[in-house]
Design an enzyme around this catalytic site. Sequence first.
Site, PDB file in Angstrom:
ATOM      1  N   GLU A 255       0.884  -1.171   0.000  1.00 49.24           N
ATOM      2  CA  GLU A 255       0.000   0.000   0.000  1.00 49.24           C
ATOM      3  C   GLU A 255       0.911   1.205   0.000  1.00 49.24           C
ATOM      4  OE1 GLU A 255      -3.109  -0.407  -0.336  1.00 49.24           O
ATOM      5  OE2 GLU A 255      -3.178  -2.539   0.097  1.00 49.24           O
ATOM      6  N   CYS A 294      -2.762   8.739   3.255  1.00 47.72           N
ATOM      7  CA  CYS A 294      -2.465   8.217   1.926  1.00 47.72           C
ATOM      8  C   CYS A 294      -3.629   8.440   0.982  1.00 47.72           C
ATOM      9  CB  CYS A 294      -2.146   6.733   2.028  1.00 47.72           C
ATOM     10  SG  CYS A 294      -3.429   5.828   2.896  1.00 47.72           S
TER      11      CYS A 294
HETATM   12  P1  NAP Z   1       8.387   5.005   4.435  1.00 50.86           P
HETATM   13  O1  NAP Z   1       9.504   5.887   4.742  1.00 50.86           O
HETATM   14  O2  NAP Z   1       8.366   4.331   3.129  1.00 50.86           O
HETATM   15  O3  NAP Z   1       8.332   3.942   5.612  1.00 50.86           O
HETATM   16  C1  NAP Z   1       7.315   2.998   5.678  1.00 50.86           C
HETATM   17  C2  NAP Z   1       7.736   1.872   6.596  1.00 50.86           C
HETATM   18  O4  NAP Z   1       8.814   1.163   6.007  1.00 50.86           O
HETATM   19  C3  NAP Z   1       8.248   2.332   7.953  1.00 50.86           C
HETATM   20  O5  NAP Z   1       7.820   1.436   8.927  1.00 50.86           O
HETATM   21  C4  NAP Z   1       9.746   2.269   7.780  1.00 50.86           C
HETATM   22  O6  NAP Z   1      10.418   2.123   9.009  1.00 50.86           O
HETATM   23  C5  NAP Z   1       9.856   1.031   6.954  1.00 50.86           C
HETATM   24  N1  NAP Z   1      11.122   0.885   6.251  1.00 50.86           N
HETATM   25  C6  NAP Z   1      11.841   1.825   5.628  1.00 50.86           C
HETATM   26  N2  NAP Z   1      12.936   1.275   5.079  1.00 50.86           N
HETATM   27  C7  NAP Z   1      12.897  -0.042   5.374  1.00 50.86           C
HETATM   28  C8  NAP Z   1      13.747  -1.146   5.098  1.00 50.86           C
HETATM   29  N3  NAP Z   1      14.865  -1.002   4.388  1.00 50.86           N
HETATM   30  N4  NAP Z   1      13.410  -2.354   5.562  1.00 50.86           N
HETATM   31  C9  NAP Z   1      12.274  -2.542   6.279  1.00 50.86           C
HETATM   32  N5  NAP Z   1      11.441  -1.523   6.572  1.00 50.86           N
HETATM   33  C10 NAP Z   1      11.745  -0.294   6.108  1.00 50.86           C
HETATM   34  O7  NAP Z   1       6.982   5.758   4.558  1.00 50.86           O
HETATM   35  P2  NAP Z   1       6.496   6.713   5.731  1.00 50.86           P
HETATM   36  O8  NAP Z   1       7.278   7.964   5.623  1.00 50.86           O
HETATM   37  O9  NAP Z   1       6.444   6.014   7.029  1.00 50.86           O
HETATM   38  O10 NAP Z   1       5.003   6.947   5.295  1.00 50.86           O
HETATM   39  C11 NAP Z   1       4.609   7.932   4.388  1.00 50.86           C
HETATM   40  C12 NAP Z   1       4.255   7.333   3.064  1.00 50.86           C
HETATM   41  O11 NAP Z   1       3.380   6.225   3.251  1.00 50.86           O
HETATM   42  C13 NAP Z   1       3.506   8.284   2.176  1.00 50.86           C
HETATM   43  O12 NAP Z   1       4.097   8.244   0.915  1.00 50.86           O
HETATM   44  C14 NAP Z   1       2.090   7.728   2.128  1.00 50.86           C
HETATM   45  O13 NAP Z   1       1.410   8.001   0.944  1.00 50.86           O
HETATM   46  C15 NAP Z   1       2.290   6.295   2.351  1.00 50.86           C
HETATM   47  N6  NAP Z   1       1.131   5.704   2.966  1.00 50.86           N
HETATM   48  C16 NAP Z   1       0.385   4.840   2.243  1.00 50.86           C
HETATM   49  C17 NAP Z   1      -0.738   4.269   2.811  1.00 50.86           C
HETATM   50  C18 NAP Z   1      -1.597   3.315   2.048  1.00 50.86           C
HETATM   51  O14 NAP Z   1      -2.433   2.666   2.648  1.00 50.86           O
HETATM   52  N7  NAP Z   1      -1.449   3.179   0.765  1.00 50.86           N
HETATM   53  C19 NAP Z   1      -1.083   4.566   4.116  1.00 50.86           C
HETATM   54  C20 NAP Z   1      -0.288   5.451   4.826  1.00 50.86           C
HETATM   55  C21 NAP Z   1       0.829   6.011   4.239  1.00 50.86           C
HETATM   56  P3  NAP Z   1      11.260   3.335   9.664  1.00 50.86           P
HETATM   57  O15 NAP Z   1      10.264   4.396   9.965  1.00 50.86           O
HETATM   58  O16 NAP Z   1      11.836   2.724  10.857  1.00 50.86           O
HETATM   59  O17 NAP Z   1      12.227   3.759   8.623  1.00 50.86           O
END
Ligand code: NAP
Length: 682
Positions: A255, A294
């Site tokens: 997602e 999102c």
């Molecule tokens: P993100 O930076 O991509 O991180 C998402 C998750 O992935 C976090 O738990 C992060 O942990 C983890 N992560 C990052 N690098 C990783 C790796 N190498 N290995 C394992 N896990 C890893 O996104 P975010 O900043 O938290 O969220 C914002 C984004 O999410 C926005 O773009 C939004 O559109 C999207 N979003 C989508 C939805 C949906 O349902 N489609 C819902 C909410 C948000 P850490 O924080 O510890 O790095």
Amino acid sequence: MKLQSYAQGEWYASSTTGTVIHHAISGEAIAEISSEGLDFQAMLDYARQVGSPNLRRYTFHQRALMLKALGQYLMERKELFYTLSKATGATRTDSWIDIEGGIGTMLVFASKGRRELPNSNLYIDGSQEQISRHGTFTGIHVYTPITGVALQINAFNFPVWGMLEKLAPSFLAGVPSIVKPASQTAYLTELVVRHIIESNLLPEGSLQLICGSTGDLFNHLTYQDAVSFTGSAWTGQKLKQHPTVVANSVRFYMEADSLNSSILGNDVQVGSPTFDLYIKEVVREMTVKAGQKCTAIRRAIVPADKLEAVAEALKARLSKISVGDPDIEGVRMGALAGLDQRNDVRGRIAELAKNNEIIFGSADAVDVVGANPESGAFMAPVLLASRDPYHTAAHDVEAFGPVSTLIPYQTDEEAIALAALGKGSLVASVVTASPSVARNLVVGVAPHHGRVLVLDEKAAKESTGHGSPLAHLIHGGPGRAGGSEEMGGIRGVKHYMQRTALQGSPDMLSAVTGMWLQGAERHLDSVHPFQKNFNELEIGDAVISEKRTINLADIEAFADLSGDKFYAHMDQAAAQRNPFFKDRVAHGYFLVSLAAGLFVWPGEGPVLANYGLDHLRFATPVYAGDTLQVQFTCKQKTNRETEDYGEVRWDTTIVNQDGAVVANYDVLTLVAKEAHREGVNS
Ligand code: NAP
């Protein structure tokens, strides 16, 4: 506060210094996070060897009841979560979406699990398939839980909902979870997990938590595991291409981010109630959770001749949004989750501003009520407008904050083409009072979206809004949005199960599935199945009824009693002109009633009620002179855990004198577990 992980049934605090997390409003350091030292292989082993067998020991209904108890337990403690949620910058309404929205989602799964899944550990998908001429070889599909782990990686914006909307379906499926919240807001997830563990309501091994990085965990995933990822497309795509995920075909549900659009229909007049709905919806989506959703409306696609009016109405409404400390009365929008997030959004606004004009707000300046604008992650709502609808950066750049761009269109086809430039989005809304505009736009945008909201005055009365995913409906979207689905009721549970086609004899497959299949043996004994209580009944227990020949007087009597005097039952010449009948035909409902008269055991007994019919089909017309007989067979039993009765489904087949099937359906009854049959103590 040093955040802890929960691994192999123990709380674990890393001994190394972790990353410091700051309060979104005050900017003070509030937590430190690190997973350094965790043994990820051991966590996976524990989930597979302890959690998975523990969960698979229970039926769907038993797990659903655990979820219900857990949901109620968490709801009683919700104020604790609200208090900590303020640190994420959330207003009370924002926190409500996260906390009560999350617990509510869990409760919906608890309820659907008992209503829509069998009380078994195997789920039958669809109907029996006839794959042989004589019916001795048949086919059916079943789902069983995968035997590995559901690794659930969540975004920072919904630390509670994000966890519970994934945990509920995977738990219901019978698969243990390892939850990894985003570091920025992991303190709130950790608090909720502490309460889940303290509740003692889940079987050992069902849930583990990683606060911090996932270390080498991905290297140890197998095809029996599933990864459910929510976050940015960039991270998602990186993880999806992890060599172990690719080599082992690990299920990967993603997602990701999404440039959702809301289209104002061409039919909508400026100043009309529908126009006002549009303005309210866009402002709400820009400001709830400070735009960190999102599903928020990033692109407001409006008729070109109304763009000015829309811009003015949005500006008027946005100017009333006060930003600041959510504890202060009148504050409508809190802070972003952290300063890094604010920097990120500012950078994205700069990209958007290259070919769009900022018409309201500023990326850098904001009036803040009751807090320091520099130490807290505050931002003003920012509205942009595009001059070149096909070449605006709004189709590519997601500013994950209170930011939206107005984009003009001329025709419905153009509005659809512009919405599709998001390259696959989670949700679109179509705001219109015209059914034909709604149909045209929905059919056009649906292939590019996972969900479409059609908003008019009637729906607005109870609409949950453009931005709210619901447990009942799928959440997810094609392309950039990740190409996956979550939730959608029981559909979401199936993501954690393997679908398998079974082939074999009807007897064998009845035994395997616990459902009597056509062609399997019937057990006919001297005790009518209606005399057996729920515990005594066996799949295949049956009765073959007496025969009954019907005549014209029966058809007329039924017409008189029911009042159904449709010509095909009453008028011979008219019936013969009908392409399906050669004479006056018996009412289908008469046949169903007649069948009951043939199969029921009339005496008082364990059968308590008939609560409906499923799959009723009339296959062959019945005329005066035909002789009918009923084959009535116990097809499926569903134990109701908390009641002293269970549900019994009976295959009911009415055949005529030639052996042709006249009607086939399932009769649904409630049968007491301990009732006495007449004169016999069970
Ligand atoms: P993100 O930076 O991509 O991180 C998402 C998750 O992935 C976090 O738990 C992060 O942990 C983890 N992560 C990052 N690098 C990783 C790796 N190498 N290995 C394992 N896990 C890893 O996104 P975010 O900043 O938290 O969220 C914002 C984004 O999410 C926005 O773009 C939004 O559109 C999207 N979003 C989508 C939805 C949906 O349902 N489609 C819902 C909410 C948000 P850490 O924080 O510890 O790095």
